[in-house]
Design an enzyme around this catalytic site. Structure first.
Site, PDB file in Angstrom:
ATOM      1  N   HIS A  64       0.835  -1.217   0.000  1.00 49.92           N
ATOM      2  CA  HIS A  64       0.000   0.000   0.000  1.00 49.92           C
ATOM      3  C   HIS A  64       0.862   1.257   0.000  1.00 49.92           C
ATOM      4  O   HIS A  64       1.862   1.322   0.704  1.00 49.92           O
ATOM      5  CB  HIS A  64      -0.940   0.002   1.214  1.00 49.92           C
ATOM      6  CG  HIS A  64      -2.043  -0.986   1.055  1.00 49.92           C
ATOM      7  ND1 HIS A  64      -1.837  -2.337   1.181  1.00 49.92           N
ATOM      8  CD2 HIS A  64      -3.348  -0.817   0.725  1.00 49.92           C
ATOM      9  CE1 HIS A  64      -2.979  -2.965   0.944  1.00 49.92           C
ATOM     10  NE2 HIS A  64      -3.915  -2.068   0.671  1.00 49.92           N
ATOM     11  N   SER A  81      -6.183   3.582  -5.938  1.00 53.85           N
ATOM     12  CA  SER A  81      -5.698   4.459  -4.863  1.00 53.85           C
ATOM     13  C   SER A  81      -5.829   5.930  -5.228  1.00 53.85           C
ATOM     14  O   SER A  81      -6.142   6.763  -4.377  1.00 53.85           O
ATOM     15  CB  SER A  81      -4.224   4.194  -4.552  1.00 53.85           C
ATOM     16  OG  SER A  81      -4.111   3.005  -3.850  1.00 53.85           O
ATOM     17  N   GLN A  85      -7.738   8.337  -2.731  1.00 53.58           N
ATOM     18  CA  GLN A  85      -7.047   9.445  -2.048  1.00 53.58           C
ATOM     19  C   GLN A  85      -7.653  10.789  -2.485  1.00 53.58           C
ATOM     20  O   GLN A  85      -7.828  11.700  -1.672  1.00 53.58           O
ATOM     21  CB  GLN A  85      -5.540   9.382  -2.318  1.00 53.58           C
ATOM     22  CG  GLN A  85      -4.907   8.092  -1.764  1.00 53.58           C
ATOM     23  CD  GLN A  85      -3.465   8.258  -1.296  1.00 53.58           C
ATOM     24  OE1 GLN A  85      -3.021   9.348  -0.980  1.00 53.58           O
ATOM     25  NE2 GLN A  85      -2.748   7.145  -1.207  1.00 53.58           N
TER      26      GLN A  85
END
Ligand SMILES: NC(=O)N[C@H]1NC(=O)NC1=O
Length: 167
Positions: A64, A81, A85
Site C-alpha cells: 500500500h 488508490s 485518495q
C-alpha cells in the site's frame, strides 16, 4: 464468469496483490453461481486468512502507498488508490497538513515496519489525521490486526464500486 473475466474484473481489489483472487479462484472458493455483490468480499477474506503466511501478510500491507505520500505526489498510485485518495481530498492538502502526513508516515513506518493503512472512503483530511494520530500509539499486534482489517475493508469497497459501475 470464467477465470480470466473474474481476474480482469476483480484482480486489483487487493493492492498490487493478485495472488489472493487467483488463489481463491483456483481453490474453488469462487463459484459461478456466487452472488458477486454480497459474497465475494468475505470469501476473499476467508481465503486470505486461511492461506496467507506472516510474510505474505506483511507484504500485502507493504504493497500500500502512503496516504498523501511521495507516490501520490509523483502521480504513481494505482488507479484505485488515486481515486480513493482524491475522494478524501488528500490531493488538496495545505502545506501544514502535508507536513503532518509526512511526519506521521515516517514515524509510523519506522515504528511498525509497514505503512499506515485506512480505508479513506467517507473521511476528510482532518478525520484521517485524527485516526492516524490515535493509531500511532497502538501496540504492534493491535495495529497489525487493524491494518489488515482496513485492507479487507478497502477490498470490499473496491468490489462494491466495481459492481455498481458494471450494473
Ligand atoms: N495507505 C492507505 O491507506 N492507502 C489506501 N487507503 C485507501 O482507502 N486506498 C488506499 O490506497
Amino acid at each position: 464468469m470464467n477465470r480470466d473475466a473474474f481476474l480482469s474484473r476483480s484482480g486489483g481489489v487487493y493492492e498490487k496483490t493478485p495472488w489472493i483472487c487467483e488463489g481463491a479462484w483456483d481453490a474453488g472458493f469462487i463459484r459461478e453461481s456466487l452472488d458477486l455483490h454480497g459474497g465475494l468480499p468475505s470469501l476473499l477474506e476467508s481465503f486470505f486468512e486461511q492461506h496467507a503466511s506472516a510474510a505474505q501478510r506483511l507484504e500485502l500491507l507493504r504493497s500500500h502507498p502512503d496516504l498523501a505520500g511521495k507516490l501520490a505526489a509523483a502521480k504513481q498510485l494505482t488507479v484505485e488508490s488515486t481515486q480513493e485518495q482524491k475522494g478524501a481530498g488528500l490531493d488538496q492538502c495545505s502545506p501544514e497538513e502535508l507536513a503532518e502526513f509526512q511526519a506521521l508516515n515516517g514515524r509510523y513506518t519506522e515504528k511498525f515496519g509497514f505503512p499506515f493503512i485506512l480505508a479513506v472512503a467517507g473521511y476528510d483530511r482532518q478525520g484521517i489525521l485524527e485516526v492516524f494520530r490515535r493509531r500511532m500509539d497502538h501496540a504492534y499486534d493491535e495495529e497489525l490486526k487493524e491494518a489488515l482489517a482496513q485492507v479487507h475493508k478497502i477490498a470490499k469497497i473496491r468490489i462494491q464500486r466495481e459492481c455498481a459501475a458494471s450494473s
